[in-house]
Write a protein that holds these residues in place. Structure first.
Motif, PDB file in Angstrom:
ATOM      1  N   UNK A   5       0.791  -1.069   0.023  1.00 28.84           N
ATOM      2  CA  UNK A   5      -0.167   0.023   0.133  1.00 28.84           C
ATOM      3  C   UNK A   5       0.871   1.418   0.057  1.00 28.84           C
ATOM      4  N   UNK A   6       1.899   1.120   0.938  1.00 30.18           N
ATOM      5  CA  UNK A   6       2.924   2.444   1.085  1.00 30.18           C
ATOM      6  C   UNK A   6       3.518   2.621  -0.612  1.00 30.18           C
ATOM      7  N   UNK A   8       2.359   1.655  -3.589  1.00 29.55           N
ATOM      8  CA  UNK A   8       1.292   1.965  -4.569  1.00 29.55           C
ATOM      9  C   UNK A   8       1.125   3.651  -4.043  1.00 29.55           C
ATOM     10  N   UNK A   9       1.153   4.209  -3.082  1.00 32.23           N
ATOM     11  CA  UNK A   9       0.976   5.586  -2.783  1.00 32.23           C
ATOM     12  C   UNK A   9       2.109   6.224  -3.270  1.00 32.23           C
ATOM     13  N   UNK A  10       3.420   5.765  -2.935  1.00 26.92           N
ATOM     14  CA  UNK A  10       4.656   6.430  -3.488  1.00 26.92           C
ATOM     15  C   UNK A  10       4.776   6.530  -5.113  1.00 26.92           C
ATOM     16  N   UNK A  11       4.230   5.409  -5.600  1.00 25.32           N
ATOM     17  CA  UNK A  11       4.230   5.258  -7.265  1.00 25.32           C
ATOM     18  C   UNK A  11       3.358   5.870  -7.603  1.00 25.32           C
ATOM     19  N   UNK A  12       1.939   6.264  -7.214  1.00 18.38           N
ATOM     20  CA  UNK A  12       0.933   7.140  -7.852  1.00 18.38           C
ATOM     21  C   UNK A  12       1.407   8.343  -7.547  1.00 18.38           C
ATOM     22  N   UNK A  13       1.783   8.917  -6.474  1.00 17.61           N
ATOM     23  CA  UNK A  13       2.281  10.381  -6.156  1.00 17.61           C
ATOM     24  C   UNK A  13       3.281  10.705  -6.915  1.00 17.61           C
ATOM     25  N   UNK A 126       3.908  -6.351 -11.154  1.00 18.53           N
ATOM     26  CA  UNK A 126       4.482  -7.920 -11.493  1.00 18.53           C
ATOM     27  C   UNK A 126       4.835  -8.372 -10.172  1.00 18.53           C
ATOM     28  N   UNK A 127       5.501  -7.743  -9.282  1.00 19.03           N
ATOM     29  CA  UNK A 127       5.986  -7.957  -8.071  1.00 19.03           C
ATOM     30  C   UNK A 127       4.703  -8.186  -7.035  1.00 19.03           C
ATOM     31  N   UNK A 128       3.630  -7.874  -7.398  1.00 18.97           N
ATOM     32  CA  UNK A 128       2.526  -7.878  -6.184  1.00 18.97           C
ATOM     33  C   UNK A 128       1.407  -9.195  -6.405  1.00 18.97           C
ATOM     34  N   UNK A 129       0.962  -9.647  -5.286  1.00 14.56           N
ATOM     35  CA  UNK A 129       0.279 -10.641  -5.153  1.00 14.56           C
ATOM     36  C   UNK A 129      -1.181 -10.222  -5.734  1.00 14.56           C
ATOM     37  N   UNK A 130      -2.111 -10.988  -5.829  1.00 13.76           N
ATOM     38  CA  UNK A 130      -3.440 -10.713  -6.184  1.00 13.76           C
ATOM     39  C   UNK A 130      -4.063  -9.684  -5.473  1.00 13.76           C
ATOM     40  N   UNK A 131      -4.098  -9.854  -4.379  1.00 15.56           N
ATOM     41  CA  UNK A 131      -4.720  -9.040  -3.164  1.00 15.56           C
ATOM     42  C   UNK A 131      -3.714  -7.925  -3.132  1.00 15.56           C
ATOM     43  N   UNK A 132      -2.409  -7.804  -3.263  1.00 17.55           N
ATOM     44  CA  UNK A 132      -1.756  -6.553  -3.214  1.00 17.55           C
ATOM     45  C   UNK A 132      -2.100  -5.635  -4.374  1.00 17.55           C
ATOM     46  N   UNK A 133      -2.430  -6.378  -5.587  1.00 18.14           N
ATOM     47  CA  UNK A 133      -3.134  -5.768  -6.895  1.00 18.14           C
ATOM     48  C   UNK A 133      -4.113  -4.903  -6.800  1.00 18.14           C
ATOM     49  N   UNK A 134      -5.060  -5.733  -6.052  1.00 14.99           N
ATOM     50  CA  UNK A 134      -6.283  -5.232  -5.668  1.00 14.99           C
ATOM     51  C   UNK A 134      -6.185  -3.847  -4.755  1.00 14.99           C
ATOM     52  N   UNK A 135      -5.530  -3.991  -3.715  1.00  7.95           N
ATOM     53  CA  UNK A 135      -5.106  -2.822  -2.858  1.00  7.95           C
ATOM     54  C   UNK A 135      -4.568  -1.878  -3.575  1.00  7.95           C
ATOM     55  N   UNK A 136      -3.533  -1.957  -4.500  1.00  9.72           N
ATOM     56  CA  UNK A 136      -2.995  -0.821  -5.261  1.00  9.72           C
ATOM     57  C   UNK A 136      -4.039  -0.035  -6.147  1.00  9.72           C
ATOM     58  N   UNK A 137      -5.149  -0.996  -6.534  1.00 13.58           N
ATOM     59  CA  UNK A 137      -6.097  -0.364  -7.381  1.00 13.58           C
ATOM     60  C   UNK A 137      -7.181   0.705  -6.535  1.00 13.58           C
ATOM     61  N   UNK A 138      -7.414   0.307  -5.544  1.00 13.78           N
ATOM     62  CA  UNK A 138      -8.241   0.968  -4.110  1.00 13.78           C
ATOM     63  C   UNK A 138      -7.376   2.152  -3.818  1.00 13.78           C
ATOM     64  N   UNK A 139      -5.761   2.047  -3.834  1.00 12.31           N
ATOM     65  CA  UNK A 139      -5.167   3.059  -3.417  1.00 12.31           C
ATOM     66  C   UNK A 139      -5.257   4.186  -4.430  1.00 12.31           C
ATOM     67  N   UNK A 140      -5.021   3.775  -5.951  1.00 10.46           N
ATOM     68  CA  UNK A 140      -5.159   4.593  -7.058  1.00 10.46           C
ATOM     69  C   UNK A 140      -6.422   5.238  -7.144  1.00 10.46           C
TER      70      UNK A 140
END
Length: 191
Positions: A5-6, A8-13, A126-140
């Motif tokens: 999640x952290x 994903x936040x850094x990547x988005x910003x 690519x380095x995320x699990x399925x749940x982490x990808x879902x978390x990234x989408x929510x973060x985005x």
């Protein structure tokens, strides 16, 4: 999960810091009804960039990302159109504004400006699990809403609104054209 999640936040910003200024300038002179279209178009563009990145992470590594640079022609065309409309004799009250930017064209601008996003998000996903990808989408999604809120808040400052209103016949075409050139150059399309 907290680390992803952290991350994903850094990547988005880091990949969307430029978007806040483009959105702010458009919102500063948009009519109330157009603001919703601009924000929805930005959400759609971020969604498409995220989906392309997910596909890339799932093995479509052969996606020719440099061709996203072709979308740089959209803001260049909008900038030229705005400048030509002003040159046709429009006074300051009729100067180019966000009414020429529809939901779809805003999505295309966001998508075109998202070539660097895709380059960052594919390895991230690519380095995320399925749940982490879902978390990234929510973060985005949450951060896209915050971006729209901050851009609109900045656009509502009287000095910003006045400056954009006074110079929109210069600022809007220049921002669009420079953004389009940046998208084309940043994509590696010409290199």
């Amino acid at each position: 999960m907290i680390t992803s999640i952290f991350t994903s936040i850094i990547a988005y910003i880091s990949t969307n810091i430029d978007d806040i200024f483009v959105i702010m300038i458009l919102l500063a002179q948009a009519a109330k009804g157009a603001k919703g279209q601009l924000i929805a178009g930005h959400f759609l563009g971020v969604g498409i960039v995220t989906a392309i990145s997910m596909l890339g992470a799932f093995g479509l590594q052969n996606l020719p990302l440099k061709y996203v640079g072709i979308l740089g022609l959209v803001p260049i065309g909008l900038g030229i159109k705005a400048w030509l409309d002003h040159k046709k004799g429009a006074d300051d009250d009729d100067a180019p504004d966000a009414k020429g930017v529809s939901l779809l064209s805003m999505a295309m601008i966001t998508l075109g400006n998202g070539a660097d996003n895709v380059g960052v998000y594919i390895p991230l996903f690519t380095g995320f699990t399925g749940m982490e990808r879902i978390g990234a989408v929510v973060v985005f999604a949450v951060l896209t809403a915050l971006w729209a809120f901050f851009a609109n808040s900045l656009a509502e400052f009287p000095k910003v609104k006045t400056a954009v209103g006074k110079y929109k016949h210069i600022v809007i075409p220049a921002v669009f054209i420079l953004l389009g050139v940046y998208i084309i150059l940043d994509s590696g399309l010409l290199g």
